[in-house]
Structures are given as structure tokens and as C-alpha cells.
Design a protein around this motif. Structure first.
Motif, PDB file in Angstrom:
ATOM      1  N   THR A 101       4.792  -7.364  -8.700  1.00  0.00           N
ATOM      2  CA  THR A 101       3.605  -6.610  -9.108  1.00  0.00           C
ATOM      3  C   THR A 101       2.750  -6.232  -7.911  1.00  0.00           C
ATOM      4  OG1 THR A 101       2.404  -8.693  -9.494  1.00  0.00           O
ATOM      5  CG2 THR A 101       3.538  -7.679 -11.377  1.00  0.00           C
ATOM      6  N   GLN A 102       2.869  -6.978  -6.809  1.00  0.00           N
ATOM      7  CA  GLN A 102       2.148  -6.682  -5.575  1.00  0.00           C
ATOM      8  C   GLN A 102       3.034  -7.018  -4.380  1.00  0.00           C
ATOM      9  OE1 GLN A 102      -1.704  -8.719  -5.466  1.00  0.00           O
ATOM     10  NE2 GLN A 102      -2.646  -6.697  -5.581  1.00  0.00           N
ATOM     11  N   CYS A 103       2.801  -6.316  -3.280  1.00  0.00           N
ATOM     12  CA  CYS A 103       3.566  -6.635  -2.079  1.00  0.00           C
ATOM     13  C   CYS A 103       2.757  -6.266  -0.838  1.00  0.00           C
ATOM     14  CB  CYS A 103       4.889  -5.876  -2.059  1.00  0.00           C
ATOM     15  SG  CYS A 103       4.706  -4.090  -1.827  1.00  0.00           S
ATOM     16  N   HIS A 104       3.029  -6.965   0.240  1.00  0.00           N
ATOM     17  CA  HIS A 104       2.631  -6.500   1.564  1.00  0.00           C
ATOM     18  C   HIS A 104       3.667  -5.453   1.970  1.00  0.00           C
ATOM     19  CE1 HIS A 104      -0.332  -9.665   2.042  1.00  0.00           C
ATOM     20  NE2 HIS A 104       0.584 -10.618   1.898  1.00  0.00           N
ATOM     21  N   TYR A 105       3.207  -4.333   2.462  1.00  0.00           N
ATOM     22  CA  TYR A 105       4.131  -3.242   2.799  1.00  0.00           C
ATOM     23  C   TYR A 105       3.982  -2.907   4.271  1.00  0.00           C
ATOM     24  CZ  TYR A 105       6.586   1.268   2.403  1.00  0.00           C
ATOM     25  OH  TYR A 105       7.467   2.312   2.547  1.00  0.00           O
ATOM     26  N   VAL A 106       5.120  -2.857   4.967  1.00  0.00           N
ATOM     27  CA  VAL A 106       5.155  -2.482   6.382  1.00  0.00           C
ATOM     28  C   VAL A 106       6.094  -1.299   6.523  1.00  0.00           C
ATOM     29  CG1 VAL A 106       5.632  -3.220   8.744  1.00  0.00           C
ATOM     30  CG2 VAL A 106       4.800  -4.889   7.046  1.00  0.00           C
ATOM     31  N   GLY A 107       5.578  -0.176   7.044  1.00  0.00           N
ATOM     32  CA  GLY A 107       6.397   1.008   7.214  1.00  0.00           C
ATOM     33  C   GLY A 107       6.424   1.490   8.647  1.00  0.00           C
ATOM     34  N   ASN A 108       7.605   1.855   9.110  1.00  0.00           N
ATOM     35  CA  ASN A 108       7.757   2.468  10.422  1.00  0.00           C
ATOM     36  C   ASN A 108       8.012   3.956  10.229  1.00  0.00           C
ATOM     37  OD1 ASN A 108      10.332   2.407  13.018  1.00  0.00           O
ATOM     38  ND2 ASN A 108       8.210   3.005  13.175  1.00  0.00           N
ATOM     39  N   SER A 109       7.161   4.795  10.829  1.00  0.00           N
ATOM     40  CA  SER A 109       7.357   6.239  10.807  1.00  0.00           C
ATOM     41  C   SER A 109       7.435   6.755   9.368  1.00  0.00           C
ATOM     42  CB  SER A 109       8.603   6.584  11.621  1.00  0.00           C
ATOM     43  OG  SER A 109       8.682   7.950  11.896  1.00  0.00           O
ATOM     44  N   LEU A 110       8.577   7.320   8.957  1.00  0.00           N
ATOM     45  CA  LEU A 110       8.728   7.810   7.589  1.00  0.00           C
ATOM     46  C   LEU A 110       8.480   6.710   6.565  1.00  0.00           C
ATOM     47  CD1 LEU A 110       9.609   9.960   5.498  1.00  0.00           C
ATOM     48  CD2 LEU A 110      11.986   9.287   5.967  1.00  0.00           C
ATOM     49  N   GLY A 111       8.837   5.480   6.908  1.00  0.00           N
ATOM     50  CA  GLY A 111       8.577   4.365   5.998  1.00  0.00           C
ATOM     51  C   GLY A 111       7.102   4.209   5.685  1.00  0.00           C
ATOM     52  N   GLY A 112       6.243   4.494   6.667  1.00  0.00           N
ATOM     53  CA  GLY A 112       4.804   4.477   6.425  1.00  0.00           C
ATOM     54  C   GLY A 112       4.337   5.674   5.628  1.00  0.00           C
ATOM     55  N   ILE A 113       4.917   6.838   5.896  1.00  0.00           N
ATOM     56  CA  ILE A 113       4.517   8.068   5.199  1.00  0.00           C
ATOM     57  C   ILE A 113       4.739   7.941   3.697  1.00  0.00           C
ATOM     58  CG2 ILE A 113       5.035  10.527   4.923  1.00  0.00           C
ATOM     59  CD1 ILE A 113       5.788  10.565   7.908  1.00  0.00           C
ATOM     60  N   ILE A 114       5.883   7.392   3.299  1.00  0.00           N
ATOM     61  CA  ILE A 114       6.172   7.332   1.872  1.00  0.00           C
ATOM     62  C   ILE A 114       5.276   6.310   1.156  1.00  0.00           C
ATOM     63  CG2 ILE A 114       8.510   8.157   2.196  1.00  0.00           C
ATOM     64  CD1 ILE A 114       9.559   5.391   1.884  1.00  0.00           C
ATOM     65  N   ALA A 115       4.784   5.311   1.881  1.00  0.00           N
ATOM     66  CA  ALA A 115       3.805   4.403   1.278  1.00  0.00           C
ATOM     67  C   ALA A 115       2.455   5.094   1.121  1.00  0.00           C
ATOM     68  CB  ALA A 115       3.652   3.143   2.120  1.00  0.00           C
ATOM     69  N   LEU A 116       2.063   5.899   2.093  1.00  0.00           N
ATOM     70  CA  LEU A 116       0.786   6.617   2.017  1.00  0.00           C
ATOM     71  C   LEU A 116       0.709   7.467   0.754  1.00  0.00           C
ATOM     72  CD1 LEU A 116       0.473   7.684   5.750  1.00  0.00           C
ATOM     73  CD2 LEU A 116      -1.168   6.245   4.526  1.00  0.00           C
ATOM     74  N   TRP A 117       1.818   8.083   0.398  1.00  0.00           N
ATOM     75  CA  TRP A 117       1.817   8.893  -0.821  1.00  0.00           C
ATOM     76  C   TRP A 117       1.458   8.056  -2.043  1.00  0.00           C
ATOM     77  CZ3 TRP A 117       4.393   8.725  -5.436  1.00  0.00           C
ATOM     78  CH2 TRP A 117       4.235   9.840  -6.275  1.00  0.00           C
ATOM     79  N   ALA A 118       1.920   6.796  -2.068  1.00  0.00           N
ATOM     80  CA  ALA A 118       1.729   5.947  -3.250  1.00  0.00           C
ATOM     81  C   ALA A 118       0.396   5.213  -3.264  1.00  0.00           C
ATOM     82  CB  ALA A 118       2.870   4.930  -3.339  1.00  0.00           C
ATOM     83  N   LEU A 119      -0.302   5.164  -2.148  1.00  0.00           N
ATOM     84  CA  LEU A 119      -1.500   4.322  -2.063  1.00  0.00           C
ATOM     85  C   LEU A 119      -2.581   4.713  -3.077  1.00  0.00           C
ATOM     86  CD1 LEU A 119      -2.122   3.720   1.752  1.00  0.00           C
ATOM     87  CD2 LEU A 119      -1.310   2.089   0.043  1.00  0.00           C
ATOM     88  N   GLU A 120      -2.714   5.992  -3.353  1.00  0.00           N
ATOM     89  CA  GLU A 120      -3.777   6.421  -4.265  1.00  0.00           C
ATOM     90  C   GLU A 120      -3.429   6.130  -5.721  1.00  0.00           C
ATOM     91  OE1 GLU A 120      -6.542  10.335  -5.295  1.00  0.00           O
ATOM     92  OE2 GLU A 120      -4.764  10.580  -4.037  1.00  0.00           O
ATOM     93  N   ASP A 121      -2.245   6.530  -6.147  1.00  0.00           N
ATOM     94  CA  ASP A 121      -1.885   6.416  -7.560  1.00  0.00           C
ATOM     95  C   ASP A 121      -1.343   5.045  -7.935  1.00  0.00           C
ATOM     96  OD1 ASP A 121      -2.600   9.097  -7.891  1.00  0.00           O
ATOM     97  OD2 ASP A 121      -0.585   9.795  -7.375  1.00  0.00           O
ATOM     98  N   HIS A 122      -0.918   4.270  -6.949  1.00  0.00           N
ATOM     99  CA  HIS A 122      -0.317   2.957  -7.225  1.00  0.00           C
ATOM    100  C   HIS A 122      -0.972   1.888  -6.358  1.00  0.00           C
ATOM    101  CE1 HIS A 122       2.927   4.932  -9.508  1.00  0.00           C
ATOM    102  NE2 HIS A 122       2.875   5.854  -8.575  1.00  0.00           N
TER     103      HIS A 122
END
Length: 276
Positions: A101-122
């Protein structure tokens, strides 16, 4: 430090007909951490880190993005199938599959970009967000997909892997790993994603997230650092944002400044867990 070009054991989910692979190590009741690679890489970038953090009690999830590593791609290729939202939904589907239900998320480059998309709605799904090699917005000249494919055809995967490894990291021990990842790229996948990540602005989505954010700014990652101005202007005044300097880190900083990156991530998570 030795970096072997090897994957974690694979688990799979299927979303919209695409088979997505991910590694899952560490205690099942430990805090969940996603370690997500960037374009033209794979989950093997984080294999050593996954074992390190798992030994400290974290449950580590290391996906292969669609079209990368051991993950599949759509039967009928299209640019839309590799959009930022589609890649992000794959990560959310993995979290649903493992019951996180929750996680710490670490993204490198594109991995960070795809998390940014989800930060608002999720936003409720993210216990924290950390990134390196990621700018929250980018404006570049439109990439010539035909040129990229031509270069790939002329050079071939082996030469691209060798040259790319030298250009990606100064750590000679990590170069065989980078070479293995780059030699295995699917050029149709890479060029499809390039069409989405040359021009984007996800700063507002980051601002909408009130949870803890940490950015590692890596001193050797010149191209990303040159694009960070709008991101830092928007984020540095915010109380939930932390900027950490990693002078010896390159674009894949976990391979260049491994101990520093691990230290900063652990301290970040531990502060959050102590405050909860």
C-alpha cells in the motif's frame, strides 16, 4: 566493489498483455522499497544494492521496465504503449500485486520520471520519493528517431555497449554491467520512449506531493544538471524537498558513488520511519 551483470530471480505480472518482470528480495514484512532503472538499462543495475538493503531488513522490488531486461513488450508496437503514464502504471501494478500500500521509491533517470507522473494522483502510495539523474522538466530539440536507429545499425549492439559503458561510468568495475545492459537494448523500445522524454514538465505533480522528497545531484552528470534550473527553483523553497550533493556520482550514481548513495538513502528512510 564488484558489480556482476546479473539479475535477481524473476517474478512476473501481466498488464494489458505485457509481461513485466521484477526481482523481490528481503523480508516480506519489511518496509517496501522500489529501485527503478532508467532508459536502456535494466534491473541488473540495482542487483547489488538490492542485496545490500535486503540484508538490512527492507523488502526490495527491482522491476525491469517494459521492453527492458526480461520484461516483454506489446505484440503491436506503438509510441503510445511506451508513454510515461503506461510505464508508471506498470509500477503501480507491481505494487498492487505484492500488496504494497506504500513504498519508498528510488528512481534513476527515466525511473524517476515515471514516478513523478504518479505522485499527484497516487500520492498515498509513496512513503517517500528519491531520485538521481532525473530532472522534473526538460525541453530539448525533438530527437531524430531515424538518426538513432541509423547509429544503432551502423555501430551494432556490442560497440554501443562498450562505448556506452565508458561514457556512463568512471568505475571500471561497473563497466561490464553497463555494457551488458546497453548491448541488450531493443532500439524500437528506446526510440519509442525517447519520443516522450525529450519534452515534459512534471514539476506541478511533484509540488502536489507533500511527502518526503530527496534529489541526489550528481557532480559528473553534466547534461541533467544543466537542465535542473526550473526544477530547483520550484522545489528548493519547499519544506518536504531535500537536495543532496554527490560530487563523484555520474548519471548512474549507484555505480559510481555506491557507498554515498546507499548512506544517503538509508538516512533518508530512517528519518522518515522515526518520524512516523
Amino acid at each position: 566493489m564488484e558489480f556482476k551483470p546479473e539479475f535477481l530471480d524473476a517474478n512476473y505480472i501481466e498488464r494489458d498483455g505485457v509481461r513485466i518482470a521484477f526481482g523481490d528480495v528481503g523480508p516480506k514484512d519489511g518496509p517496501v522499497v522500489f529501485l527503478v532503472h532508467g532508459l536502456a538499462a535494466s534491473g541488473m543495475q540495482f542487483t547489488a544494492d538490492a542485496h545490500f538493503f535486503a540484508n538490512l531488513g527492507y523488502r526490495i522490488i527491482v522491476p525491469d521496465l517494459r521492453g527492458h531486461g526480461r520484461s516483454g513488450k506489446p505484440a503491436h508496437m506503438s509510441i503510445e504503449a511506451f508513454s510515461i503514464p503506461e510505464l508508471s502504471k506498470d509500477m503501480l501494478a507491481i505494487a498492487d500485486h505484492i500488496g504494497a500500500t506504500q513504498c519508498h521509491y528510488v528512481g534513476n533517470s527515466l525511473g524517476g520520471i515515471i514516478a513523478l507522473w504518479a505522485l499527484e494522483d497516487h500520492r498515498e502510495r509513496f512513503r517517500s520519493f528519491a531520485s538521481f539523474g532525473t530532472t522534473y522538466s526538460l525541453k530539448t530539440p525533438k530527437a531524430g528517431v531515424g538518426v538513432l536507429k541509423w547509429i544503432y545499425k551502423i555501430m551494432g549492439p556490442n560497440l554501443i555497449g562498450k562505448l556506452g559503458a565508458v561514457g556512463t561510468t568512471k568505475n571500471k568495475q561497473a563497466r561490464p554491467l553497463v555494457q551488458a545492459m546497453l548491448s541488450a537494448i531493443d532500439i524500437d523500445v528506446v526510440t519509442s520512449i525517447v519520443g516522450h522524454v525529450g519534452n515534459y514538465d512534471l514539476i506541478d505533480r511533484a509540488i502536489a506531493y507533500n511527502g518526503p522528497i530527496m534529489m541526489l545531484r550528481c557532480g559528473q552528470d553534466k547534461s541533467v544538471n544543466a537542465a535542473l534550473g526550473p526544477t530547483l527553483s520550484a522545489m528548493e523553497p519547499r519544506d518536504n524537498f531535500m537536495l543532496i550533493e554527490v560530487p563523484k556520482g555520474g548519471h548512474c550514481a549507484n555505480l559510481d558513488a555506491t557507498d554515498r548513495v546507499r548512506q544517503y538513502l538509508l538516512e533518508f528512510w530512517q528519518r522518515i520511519e522515526q518520524a512516523e
